[in-house]
Write a protein that holds these residues in place. Structure first.
Motif, mmCIF file in Angstrom:
data_model
loop_
_atom_site.group_PDB
_atom_site.id
_atom_site.type_symbol
_atom_site.label_atom_id
_atom_site.label_comp_id
_atom_site.label_asym_id
_atom_site.label_seq_id
_atom_site.Cartn_x
_atom_site.Cartn_y
_atom_site.Cartn_z
ATOM 1 N N THR A 214 -10.823 61.441 14.457
ATOM 2 C CA THR A 214 -10.705 60.676 15.667
ATOM 3 C C THR A 214 -9.672 61.343 16.366
ATOM 4 O OG1 THR A 214 -8.867 59.617 14.532
ATOM 5 C CG2 THR A 214 -11.231 58.635 14.276
ATOM 6 N N GLN A 215 -8.598 61.967 16.347
ATOM 7 C CA GLN A 215 -7.857 62.533 17.096
ATOM 8 C C GLN A 215 -7.858 63.829 17.652
ATOM 9 O OE1 GLN A 215 -5.078 59.841 17.618
ATOM 10 N NE2 GLN A 215 -6.753 59.248 16.411
ATOM 11 N N TYR A 216 -8.518 64.671 16.899
ATOM 12 C CA TYR A 216 -8.807 65.996 17.487
ATOM 13 C C TYR A 216 -10.346 66.264 17.650
ATOM 14 C CZ TYR A 216 -3.989 66.646 16.031
ATOM 15 O OH TYR A 216 -2.715 66.586 16.015
ATOM 16 N N ARG A 217 -11.312 65.842 16.928
ATOM 17 C CA ARG A 217 -12.605 66.027 17.296
ATOM 18 C C ARG A 217 -13.150 65.141 18.050
ATOM 19 N NH1 ARG A 217 -15.934 67.165 11.790
ATOM 20 N NH2 ARG A 217 -17.532 67.600 13.367
ATOM 21 N N LEU A 218 -12.583 63.931 18.098
ATOM 22 C CA LEU A 218 -12.910 62.630 19.166
ATOM 23 C C LEU A 218 -14.179 62.092 18.682
ATOM 24 C CD1 LEU A 218 -12.090 64.108 22.677
ATOM 25 C CD2 LEU A 218 -10.410 62.594 21.239
ATOM 26 N N LEU A 219 -14.163 62.133 17.293
ATOM 27 C CA LEU A 219 -15.784 61.405 16.635
ATOM 28 C C LEU A 219 -15.180 60.076 16.009
ATOM 29 C CD1 LEU A 219 -17.120 64.594 14.864
ATOM 30 C CD2 LEU A 219 -17.732 63.283 17.201
ATOM 31 N N PRO A 220 -15.800 58.898 16.533
ATOM 32 C CA PRO A 220 -15.326 57.610 15.863
ATOM 33 C C PRO A 220 -16.070 57.580 14.616
ATOM 34 C CG PRO A 220 -17.343 57.566 17.556
ATOM 35 C CD PRO A 220 -16.840 58.666 17.526
ATOM 36 N N ILE A 221 -15.176 56.923 13.912
ATOM 37 C CA ILE A 221 -15.309 56.366 12.344
ATOM 38 C C ILE A 221 -16.126 55.054 12.446
ATOM 39 C CG2 ILE A 221 -13.963 58.049 11.284
ATOM 40 C CD1 ILE A 221 -12.006 55.457 10.893
ATOM 41 N N GLN A 222 -17.044 54.761 11.528
ATOM 42 C CA GLN A 222 -17.851 53.666 11.408
ATOM 43 C C GLN A 222 -16.848 52.632 10.640
ATOM 44 O OE1 GLN A 222 -20.540 53.489 13.159
ATOM 45 N NE2 GLN A 222 -20.153 55.359 13.762
ATOM 46 N N GLY A 223 -17.116 51.297 11.099
ATOM 47 C CA GLY A 223 -16.199 50.252 10.697
ATOM 48 C C GLY A 223 -14.682 50.573 10.449
ATOM 49 N N SER A 224 -14.044 50.130 9.400
ATOM 50 C CA SER A 224 -12.707 50.440 9.196
ATOM 51 C C SER A 224 -12.335 51.288 8.199
ATOM 52 C CB SER A 224 -11.996 48.771 9.130
ATOM 53 O OG SER A 224 -12.828 48.269 7.871
ATOM 54 N N ALA A 225 -13.020 52.511 8.158
ATOM 55 C CA ALA A 225 -12.581 53.533 7.124
ATOM 56 C C ALA A 225 -11.179 53.685 7.031
ATOM 57 C CB ALA A 225 -13.619 54.582 7.158
#
Length: 225
Positions: A214-225
């Motif tokens: 999330t912080q470096y690749r800027l890819l959202p994670i699904q749900g609340s992992a």
């Protein structure tokens, strides 16, 4: 890469287009510097006008305070030391123009402010959708203000992710780019020290660790992992 963002925002401001942008830049990649440089330029251009730009952050301390310190430094760098003034602990004034810095905490009382020049939402992934929609977005209603939401990814339910998806859909209709994304690799092309640091973090955490995603690749994670 910072210039691309700034030019798009300024085109909307100067053209009074009232666009809403979402800007994702990898952690420590310079999004707050973009913001401070925009604020410096816009305050200078409106120095004789009693107009406001507004920036909010999820917390007043330390996030809003850090933004204020950065703008003060840029004003001093530009030769405005002794000219700009601080008011009420959350306003920086240059001539008649003001930058108003607010907290987006749920308990913060912000209603009544007007954004004439620009409305900025820092770390928008941590700002409540309801707070933004009810209290911040209307600040630019009478001025059709340009709005910028900055941040990094988290999950697919955040205010920033919603703004991003809306911008992508609008771009399909009119061709105007509203979503800007610069992951760590794009930032690293311009800063070898940054590359060395993030590569070490990738080694430490792993490519698919939620923080690295999330912080470096800027890819959202699904749900609340």
């Amino acid at each position: 890469y910072q210039q691309e963002v700034a030019r798009a925002i300024l085109d909307s401001v100067f053209g009074k287009k009232g666009l809403t942008f979402s800007v994702e830049i990898a952690r420590q990649g310079g999004k707050n510097e973009v913001s401070a440089q925009l604020e410096l330029l816009l305050l200078t251009l409106h120095i004789t006008e009693p107009k406001n730009l507004i920036k909010c952050s999820p917390t007043f301390r330390p996030q809003t305070v850090i933004s204020m310190m950065r703008l003060r430094d840029r004003l001093n760098d530009a030769g405005f030391a002794g000219i700009w003034a601080s008011e009420m602990g959350y306003i920086i004034r240059l001539g008649n123009a003001r930058a108003i810095f607010l907290s987006a905490d749920e308990s913060a009382n912000v209603v009544g402010n007007t954004a004439h020049i620009l409305l900025e939402i820092d770390e928008a992934q941590d700002v409540s959708k309801e707070k933004y929609t009810k209290e911040f977005k209307p600040m630019g209603a009478t001025t059709n203000v340009t709005t910028v939401l900055y941040g990094t990814s988290w999950d697919n339910s955040t205010l920033l992710e919603e703004a991003k998806q809306t911008g992508i859909e609008q771009e399909k209709k009119d061709g105007i780019k509203r979503y800007f994304r610069y992951d760590w690799q794009k930032v690293a092309r311009h800063n070898p020290d940054y590359r060395a640091y993030v590569e070490a973090e990738r080694e430490r955490l792993g490519e698919n660790h939620p923080l690295f995603l999330t912080q470096y690749r800027l890819l959202p994670i699904q749900g609340s992992a």
